[in-house]
Design a protein around this motif. Structure first.
Motif, short mmCIF file in Angstrom:
data_model
loop_
_atom_site.label_atom_id
_atom_site.label_comp_id
_atom_site.label_asym_id
_atom_site.label_seq_id
_atom_site.Cartn_x
_atom_site.Cartn_y
_atom_site.Cartn_z
N GLU A 269 0.79 -1.22 -0.07
CA GLU A 269 -0.13 0.12 0.07
C GLU A 269 1.05 1.11 0.06
OE1 GLU A 269 -4.09 -1.64 2.54
OE2 GLU A 269 -2.10 -0.90 3.64
N ASN A 270 1.89 1.29 0.79
CA ASN A 270 2.83 2.38 0.86
C ASN A 270 3.51 2.57 -0.42
OD1 ASN A 270 4.49 4.25 2.03
ND2 ASN A 270 4.84 3.37 3.74
N LEU A 271 4.08 1.64 -1.19
CA LEU A 271 4.63 1.54 -2.48
C LEU A 271 3.73 2.26 -3.44
CD1 LEU A 271 6.64 -1.73 -2.65
CD2 LEU A 271 7.54 0.62 -3.06
N ALA A 272 2.40 1.81 -3.28
CA ALA A 272 1.43 2.22 -4.43
C ALA A 272 1.25 3.57 -3.98
CB ALA A 272 0.02 1.62 -4.37
N LEU A 273 1.15 4.45 -2.69
CA LEU A 273 0.94 5.55 -2.78
C LEU A 273 2.11 6.44 -3.07
CD1 LEU A 273 -0.90 5.45 0.67
CD2 LEU A 273 -1.81 6.35 -1.41
N ARG A 274 3.41 5.87 -2.89
CA ARG A 274 4.51 6.42 -3.09
C ARG A 274 4.75 6.57 -4.88
NH1 ARG A 274 9.98 7.18 -1.08
NH2 ARG A 274 11.38 7.70 -2.41
N ARG B 52 2.24 6.90 -6.99
CA ARG B 52 1.26 7.75 -7.30
C ARG B 52 1.71 9.31 -6.79
NH1 ARG B 52 -1.06 11.67 -7.95
NH2 ARG B 52 -3.32 12.23 -8.03
N PHE B 53 2.25 9.44 -5.70
CA PHE B 53 2.51 10.92 -5.31
C PHE B 53 3.82 11.43 -5.45
CE2 PHE B 53 -1.44 9.75 -3.31
CZ PHE B 53 -2.49 10.64 -3.67
#
Length: 144
Positions: free
Chosen positions: A10-15, A17-18
């Motif tokens: 989840e953290n990788l996906a947000l990273r 993305r942002f």
């Protein structure tokens, strides 16, 4: 109810993305995957499994992570004033004086440049080199 901590995925996906792809992570390509940290204490960083990693990379190695005296001083300062050196306030002058007092002559009689990152320091070094350039050279060689 408050959400629980993010998983590594989840953290990788947000990273992704942002944050820009040029902002690389340490150990991103390792077999174990990226180092997913949750906290730091003293000279160590701790991952999501609670494993300790000796921190020889970050800029806090000289005082450690979560140092009680440093955390208290930061909390006291930001609860009073949290700004930069573009405004007049006595603490920045006091810090400059105290830093210069630790220097040998002739540096002790110099001035202090405050920066908040390595890239700011690099930019300042280039600007100082250009200002000191008396031969009109327009190129710069940087060796790391």
């Amino acid at each position: 109810a408050a959400a629980g901590p993010l998983t590594t995925d989840e953290n990788l996906a947000l990273r992704k993305r942002f944050l820009a792809p040029s902002q690389k992570m340490h150990y991103d390509g390792s077999e174990a995957g990226p180092l997913h940290l949750t906290r730091g204490r003293g000279a160590y960083l701790y991952d999501t499994d609670g494993a300790a990693h000796l921190d020889c990379v970050n800029n806090v190695a000289h005082v450690g992570h979560a140092h009680p005296a440093v955390a208290a001083a930061v909390a006291a300062q930001v609860s009073t004033l949290n700004t930069n050196t573009r405004y007049l306030h006595p603490t920045v002058c006091e810090l400059a004086r105290r830093l210069l007092d630790t220097m040998p002559a002739p540096l002790r009689d110099g001035v202090v440049f405050f920066v908040n990152s390595g890239s700011e320091a690099n930019d300042l070094a280039l600007r100082l080199a250009r200002a000191a350039n008396t031969r009109g050279a327009s190129r710069c060689l940087v060796v790391e």
